[in-house]
Write an enzyme that holds these catalytic residues in place. Structure first.
Site, PDB file in Angstrom:
ATOM      1  N   ARG A 109      36.085  19.848  35.961  1.00 44.13           N
ATOM      2  CA  ARG A 109      36.936  20.326  34.879  1.00 44.13           C
ATOM      3  C   ARG A 109      37.502  19.159  34.080  1.00 44.13           C
ATOM      4  O   ARG A 109      37.990  18.183  34.647  1.00 44.13           O
ATOM      5  CB  ARG A 109      38.075  21.168  35.462  1.00 44.13           C
ATOM      6  CG  ARG A 109      38.950  21.801  34.409  1.00 44.13           C
ATOM      7  CD  ARG A 109      39.967  22.708  35.043  1.00 44.13           C
ATOM      8  NE  ARG A 109      39.350  23.969  35.489  1.00 44.13           N
ATOM      9  CZ  ARG A 109      40.042  24.918  36.111  1.00 44.13           C
ATOM     10  NH1 ARG A 109      41.300  24.735  36.399  1.00 44.13           N
ATOM     11  NH2 ARG A 109      39.445  26.032  36.465  1.00 44.13           N
ATOM     12  N   LYS A 169      -5.384  -1.605  28.636  1.00 44.32           N
ATOM     13  CA  LYS A 169      -4.532  -1.670  27.455  1.00 44.32           C
ATOM     14  C   LYS A 169      -3.452  -2.700  27.714  1.00 44.32           C
ATOM     15  O   LYS A 169      -3.115  -2.994  28.854  1.00 44.32           O
ATOM     16  CB  LYS A 169      -3.894  -0.305  27.168  1.00 44.32           C
ATOM     17  CG  LYS A 169      -2.725   0.056  28.062  1.00 44.32           C
ATOM     18  CD  LYS A 169      -1.976   1.218  27.460  1.00 44.32           C
ATOM     19  CE  LYS A 169      -0.772   1.595  28.292  1.00 44.32           C
ATOM     20  NZ  LYS A 169      -0.129   2.801  27.865  1.00 44.32           N
ATOM     21  N   GLU A 187      37.390  16.852  62.711  1.00 48.49           N
ATOM     22  CA  GLU A 187      36.236  16.999  63.590  1.00 48.49           C
ATOM     23  C   GLU A 187      36.031  15.811  64.513  1.00 48.49           C
ATOM     24  O   GLU A 187      35.665  15.972  65.662  1.00 48.49           O
ATOM     25  CB  GLU A 187      34.973  17.228  62.748  1.00 48.49           C
ATOM     26  CG  GLU A 187      34.974  18.605  62.120  1.00 48.49           C
ATOM     27  CD  GLU A 187      33.753  18.879  61.274  1.00 48.49           C
ATOM     28  OE1 GLU A 187      33.194  17.918  60.718  1.00 48.49           O
ATOM     29  OE2 GLU A 187      33.369  20.045  61.184  1.00 48.49           O
ATOM     30  N   GLY A 222      26.257  14.007  54.956  1.00 53.39           N
ATOM     31  CA  GLY A 222      26.922  12.778  54.529  1.00 53.39           C
ATOM     32  C   GLY A 222      28.302  12.965  53.918  1.00 53.39           C
ATOM     33  O   GLY A 222      28.806  12.060  53.273  1.00 53.39           O
ATOM     34  N   GLU A 225       1.923  -1.167  52.437  1.00 52.16           N
ATOM     35  CA  GLU A 225       0.701  -1.157  53.235  1.00 52.16           C
ATOM     36  C   GLU A 225       0.722  -2.205  54.334  1.00 52.16           C
ATOM     37  O   GLU A 225       0.233  -1.973  55.419  1.00 52.16           O
ATOM     38  CB  GLU A 225      -0.506  -1.436  52.327  1.00 52.16           C
ATOM     39  CG  GLU A 225      -1.086  -0.182  51.731  1.00 52.16           C
ATOM     40  CD  GLU A 225      -2.274  -0.459  50.850  1.00 52.16           C
ATOM     41  OE1 GLU A 225      -2.503  -1.628  50.497  1.00 52.16           O
ATOM     42  OE2 GLU A 225      -2.967   0.502  50.503  1.00 52.16           O
ATOM     43  N   GLY A 244      25.648  17.183  58.542  1.00 54.08           N
ATOM     44  CA  GLY A 244      24.838  15.965  58.539  1.00 54.08           C
ATOM     45  C   GLY A 244      24.377  15.524  57.173  1.00 54.08           C
ATOM     46  O   GLY A 244      23.472  14.708  57.060  1.00 54.08           O
ATOM     47  N   ARG A 270       0.073  -3.559  25.550  1.00 55.24           N
ATOM     48  CA  ARG A 270       0.815  -3.375  24.301  1.00 55.24           C
ATOM     49  C   ARG A 270       1.246  -4.708  23.722  1.00 55.24           C
ATOM     50  O   ARG A 270       1.793  -5.551  24.427  1.00 55.24           O
ATOM     51  CB  ARG A 270       2.055  -2.516  24.563  1.00 55.24           C
ATOM     52  CG  ARG A 270       1.684  -1.063  24.780  1.00 55.24           C
ATOM     53  CD  ARG A 270       2.887  -0.255  25.174  1.00 55.24           C
ATOM     54  NE  ARG A 270       2.502   1.147  25.362  1.00 55.24           N
ATOM     55  CZ  ARG A 270       3.179   1.989  26.129  1.00 55.24           C
ATOM     56  NH1 ARG A 270       4.247   1.599  26.755  1.00 55.24           N
ATOM     57  NH2 ARG A 270       2.769   3.221  26.237  1.00 55.24           N
ATOM     58  N   GLY A 309      -8.571  -6.602  45.426  1.00 56.54           N
ATOM     59  CA  GLY A 309      -7.769  -7.788  45.127  1.00 56.54           C
ATOM     60  C   GLY A 309      -6.512  -7.515  44.331  1.00 56.54           C
ATOM     61  O   GLY A 309      -5.979  -8.411  43.686  1.00 56.54           O
ATOM     62  N   LYS A 310      -6.034  -6.273  44.399  1.00 59.48           N
ATOM     63  CA  LYS A 310      -4.813  -5.945  43.661  1.00 59.48           C
ATOM     64  C   LYS A 310      -3.632  -6.750  44.202  1.00 59.48           C
ATOM     65  O   LYS A 310      -2.853  -7.312  43.447  1.00 59.48           O
ATOM     66  CB  LYS A 310      -4.511  -4.441  43.789  1.00 59.48           C
ATOM     67  CG  LYS A 310      -5.568  -3.552  43.186  1.00 59.48           C
ATOM     68  CD  LYS A 310      -5.201  -2.089  43.266  1.00 59.48           C
ATOM     69  CE  LYS A 310      -5.151  -1.554  44.686  1.00 59.48           C
ATOM     70  NZ  LYS A 310      -6.459  -1.572  45.346  1.00 59.48           N
ATOM     71  N   HIS A 360      29.683  15.594  32.734  1.00 57.27           N
ATOM     72  CA  HIS A 360      29.084  14.914  33.888  1.00 57.27           C
ATOM     73  C   HIS A 360      27.594  15.188  33.883  1.00 57.27           C
ATOM     74  O   HIS A 360      27.114  16.080  33.181  1.00 57.27           O
ATOM     75  CB  HIS A 360      29.705  15.447  35.180  1.00 57.27           C
ATOM     76  CG  HIS A 360      29.592  16.938  35.337  1.00 57.27           C
ATOM     77  ND1 HIS A 360      28.470  17.549  35.845  1.00 57.27           N
ATOM     78  CD2 HIS A 360      30.436  17.936  35.005  1.00 57.27           C
ATOM     79  CE1 HIS A 360      28.650  18.859  35.836  1.00 57.27           C
ATOM     80  NE2 HIS A 360      29.830  19.125  35.322  1.00 57.27           N
TER      81      HIS A 360
END
Lengths: 112, 584
Positions: free
Chosen positions: B227, B458, B80, B54, B320, B52, B460, B295-296, B231
Site C-alpha cells: 500500500r 555474426k 517456534e 525462508g 562441466e 522451509g 555486431r 574447443g569452446k 512495486h
C-alpha cells in the site's frame, strides 16, 4: 477491589522450599484490570476453601515487572502457574471456571 | 507539476513517486530493488509462505542488516525456535546473533507455547505478550521487530475470536512504537495465511514460495500488496546461501546500458584479426556454439588468460568440469590458468547444473558477479542449464543475465553445446538475438577425418571475416591456420596438410626430377660405354685371333719356303718343292 499482595523475598525463599504436597502458586496479573482482579478474587476463594492454607501464593504484576513476564514465558494475562506439586500447570483467564481450575490444581476430589 | 511534465522514463519516475512513503531498507540484495526502497517504515509487513521457504531467515537478515548497516536495533520474537536454536541456525548464515545480543543491539525473546500445559479458565487477553514485546523493544531501543510465527498462538489458545482481536490490537500496538515490523505467517490452503493474518496487515504482504520440479527446488518471492507504493509485481527467484538472502531483481533491467567501443583481446591473435576490430567489444556478449570437443572451453580459457594478464578479473562458471580439471586440461594446450587463480584475478565457480534450479543458478551467478566485480564472465556451457529448466525459462533467464552483464559493463562469454546432427544455428536456446558476437566451432568431416572449423556467424559493429577457418589446438595454444581451397571446397586436416606439403615441396620435387633424369642419362651413358667397351673387347679379341692366324700363316709360308729352299738346296733343284710339302 482486592489488594494486590506481593510476597517478600523471604517468603518466596520459604515457598520454594515447600514441603511435600504444599502448593506453590504464582499469579501473573496485568495491573488492576477487571480480569486480573477477578482472577485474584477467584484464586483466593479456591485457596481458602480447597487448599486450607497449604499453599504459597506469589502475585506478579507484569506492568511492574515486565522482565518476569519474559522470564516465566507469560503470553496471556492473567495466568496462574502451579509450580508445585509437579507437573507444572498453566491456567489462563480469570479463573471463573472453577471445575477447570480445580482440575488444573489436581484437587478436584477435595472439592465438595 | 514540474515533475510531471518531465519525460516519464520507467523506474526513475517510480522512485520519485515513492518518496512520500518512508521506507526501511532491508539490505537484502535485490529485495530493496523490487520494493523500490525497502519495507514500509513504522508499519508491519506480512511475510507468508509454506514451511522451509525462508521466512525466518528473511526476518533474521532484516534485523541483522538493520543493526549492521542502518544502526537500527532489533527485536526477534520467536514462537517456534528457541533462542539457542535461532543463534545456531543463523550462524550457518554467517550471522553472529549471540554477539549482537551481547552488544545490546538485538533482543531475542522465545515465546514458548505448549497447548498441553495451558488450560483456559475464563476470560483473558494477550497482555503478557504485549508487555514482553514492549520490554524487549525498550531494552535495546529497537526500530525493527520480527514476530515469527505469530500464528502459533492459534495452536495454544482455543478462543480464536479473542485471538484475532488481540492480534489486530498487537499490530496497532507495534505501530504505536513506530517500529518497522515483519510478521511471518504459514501459507494456508486457499488463503495467503492459514488464519487470515493478511486481513490485519494491510500495508505490505510478501509471499515466499518454493516449489520442487524434477527434484529441483526453486525459490520465488512475490510482493502481493504494498500500500502506498509501486512495486515489482512479478515472481522473482531468490536464493539463501551462506551469506544470506539474494533476490534477482527483474525490474532493474532496461535497455539503457552504456555501450563501449573499447575492445578486449580474445586471447587468440588470429581471432582478433578475424573479428576485424582486434577483439570483442567490452561489455558485449559473446556466444560460441559448437559440437562436443570442438574447443569452446579453450577459447573461453584463452580469453580468461589474456584478460587476467591485462590485470582484470575474470569469473568463470563451469558446469562441466571442476576447477582442477580445467586447469590441467588447459595447461595441455599451453594455457596456464593457475597463476591467475593464485593471484585472485581468476575465480572458477564449478557447479553441477542439477544442483539448483535454473533461477537459483542465475541468482547465485548474479550474487557472485556482484561480489567479485569481474571484467569478464564466462559461462561454460549455458546449454547445461537447460537441464534445470524448460527452453522458454532458460531463454527468459538468460535474457536477465545478459541484461545484467550489459548493465554492469561486463563482457560475457557463453558457450553452447549443440547436438550432433542438429542445426547449429537454431540450437541456441533462443538467445541469439541478445548476442553481439556469435561464433560457431564445428567439425568438418572430409576424407575420414574430423577437423575443427571456426566461423563468425555474426558480430555486431565489426567488419569481421566471413571465412570458415580451421584451427588447431596444440601445446602452443590455439592457432588459426591459413585457408586452403580445393576443388571440392575447403580443405582441412591431412588433406590441407597434403596440399601444403605439395606446395612446399613442389620445387624440391622438381629438382628431384632433374636429378633423376640426369642419373638416368648417366646410366644410359654408362650402359652405352659398357656396350662400346664390350664391342671393343670383342673386336680386340677378334683382332688378336686374326693377327695370330695371320702370323701362323706367314710362319707356315716361311717354313714352307724354308723347307723348299732347304730341299732345293738338298736336291739342288727347285722342281720337287710340291711333293715335299704334301709329305709334311
Amino acid at each position: 477491589m482486592a489488594k494486590i499482595h506481593r510476597i517478600t523475598p523471604h517468603a518466596r525463599a520459604k515457598a520454594s522450599k515447600s514441603k511435600h504436597g504444599r502448593y506453590m502458586l504464582r499469579l501473573f496479573t496485568s495491573g488492576t484490570t477487571p480480569r486480573s482482579t477477578t482472577a485474584l478474587r477467584n484464586l483466593r476463594e479456591i485457596c481458602e476453601t480447597d487448599l486450607e492454607g497449604n499453599y504459597d501464593l506469589e502475585v506478579v504484576d507484569i506492568y511492574q515487572e515486565p522482565g518476569r513476564a519474559t522470564e516465566s514465558d507469560i503470553i496471556a494475562a492473567p495466568t496462574l502457574i502451579k509450580e508445585e506439586p509437579l507437573p507444572t500447570k498453566r491456567m489462563v483467564g480469570d479463573l471463573s471456571d472453577r471445575p477447570k481450575v480445580l482440575l488444573g490444581l489436581a484437587i478436584a476430589g477435595k472439592s465438595k | 507539476m514540474q515533475r510531471l511534465s518531465k519525460k516519464r522514463t520507467g523506474l526513475a519516475v517510480l522512485a520519485k513517486t515513492v518518496e512520500r512513503l518512508e521506507k526501511a531498507p532491508t539490505g537484502i540484495v535485490g529485495l530493496d530493488e523490487i520494493t523500490l526502497g525497502g519495507l514500509p517504515r513504522g508499519r508491519a509487513t506480512l511475510i507468508c509462505g509454506s514451511a522451509g521457504c525462508g521466512k525466518t531467515m528473511l526476518g533474521v537478515e532484516f534485523l541483522v542488516n538493520g543493526i549492521r548497516e542502518y544502526g537500527e536495533p532489533g527485536v526477534f520474537v520467536a514462537f517456534e525456535e528457541t533462542k539457542n536454536e535461532l543463534v545456531v541456525n543463523s550462524a550457518a548464515l554467517d550471522f553472529d546473533l549471540g554477539k549482537l545480543v551481547r552488544e545490546g543491539k538485538l533482543a531475542i525473546d522465545h515465546v514458548h507455547i505448549d497447548p498441553n500445559e495451558i488450560a483456559e479458565t475464563g476470560e483473558y487477553d494477550l497482555e503478557g505478550l504485549f508487555i514482553r514485546l514492549k520490554y524487549a523493544i525498550e531494552s535495546v531501543g529497537a526500530k525493527r521487530v520480527v514476530l515469527d510465527t505469530i500464528e502459533t498462538l492459534f495452536s495454544g489458545f482455543s478462543n480464536t475470536a479473542l485471538l484475532r482481536a488481540e492480534i489486530r490490537r498487537l499490530f496497532q500496538y507495534l505501530k504505536s512504537f513506530g517500529v518497522t515490523a515483519i510478521i511471518t505467517g504459514e501459507r494456508g490452503e486457499n488463503a495467503l495465511t492459514r488464519y487470515g493474518l493478511e486481513e490485519y496487515v494491510a500495508d505490505c504482504v510478501i509471499l515466499l514460495d518454493h516449489r520442487v520440479r524434477d527434484q529441483i527446488t526453486t525459490r520465488r518471492i512475490r510482493i502481493v500488496k504494498y500500500r502506498g507504493s509501486r512495486h515489482g509485481t512479478n515472481e522473482y527467484p531468490f536464493i539463501i546461501d551462506e551469506r544470506g538472502f539474494s533476490v534477482l531483481p527483474v525490474t532493474s533491467m532496461a535497455l539503457n546500458h552504456k555501450v563501449s567501443s573499447q575492445v578486449i583481446s580474445t586471447g587468440v591473435p588470429d581471432l582478433d584479426a578475424m573479428l576485424g576490430v582486434g577483439g570483442y567489444y567490452r561489455g558485449s556478449t559473446v556466444l560460441m556454439s559448437g559440437t562436443a570437443g570442438m574447443g569452446k572451453s579453450s577459447f573461453a580459457s584463452a580469453l580468461a588468460r589474456s584478460t587476467c594478464e591485462g590485470g582484470e578479473r575474470v569469473l568463470y562458471f563451469a558446469f562441466e568440469e571442476s576447477e582442477k580439471q580445467i586447469v590441467r586440461n588447459m595447461r595441455s594446450i599451453g594455457i596456464d590458468l593457475q597463476p591467475h587463480l593464485d593471484s585472485g584475478r581468476l575465480r572458477i565457480v564449478a557447479q553441477r547444473p542439477f544442483l539448483y534450479g535454473l533461477e537459483m543458478h542465475l541468482v547465485s551467478m548474479h550474487k557472485e558477479i556482484n561480489r567479485f566485480r569481474p571484467a569478464v564472465v564466462v559461462v561454460d556451457p549455458i546449454s547445461n542449464l537447460i537441464s534445470a529448466g524448460t527452453e522458454r525459462e532458460v531463454s527468459a533467464m538468460l535474457t536477465l543475465l545478459i541484461d545484467f552483464l550489459k548493465t554492469e559493463g561486463v563482457t560475457g562469454f557463453f558457450t553452447v553445446l549443440t547436438e550432433n546432427g542438429g542445426r547449429l544455428e537454431t540450437s541456441d536456446t533462443g538467445v541469439s538475438s541478445l548476442i553481439d558476437t556469435w561464433m560457431l566451432v564445428r567439425d568438418i568431416e572430409i576424407s575420414g577425418e574430423r577437423n575443427r572449423g571456426l566461423y563468425v556467424l555474426k558480430s555486431r559493429g565489426m567488419n569481421h571475416s566471413n571465412q570458415i577457418r580451421e584451427f588447431l589446438l596444440s601445446s602452443k595454444g590455439i592457432k588459426l591456420v591459413e585457408v586452403y581451397l580445393g576443388p571440392s571446397g575447403m580443405l582441412t586436416g591431412s588433406a590441407r596438410v597434403a596440399l601444403e606439403e605439395q606446395e612446399r615441396d613442389a620445387s624440391v620435387r622438381q629438382a628431384d626430377d632433374q636429378e633423376i633424369k640426369r642419373a638416368q642419362l648417366e646410366r644410359r651413358r654408362k650402359a652405352m660405354e659398357a656396350q662400346i667397351e664390350a664391342l671393343r673387347a670383342e673386336f680386340e679379341a677378334d683382332a688378336v685371333e686374326v693377327d695370330r692366324a695371320l702370323s701362323l700363316e706367314s710362319k707356315r709360308e716361311k717354313r714352307a719356303l724354308d723347307n723348299q729352299s732347304a730341299m732345293a738346296k738338298s736336291r739342288r733343284a727347285n722342281g720337287h718343292l710340291s711333293q715335299n710339302s704334301n709329305r709334311k
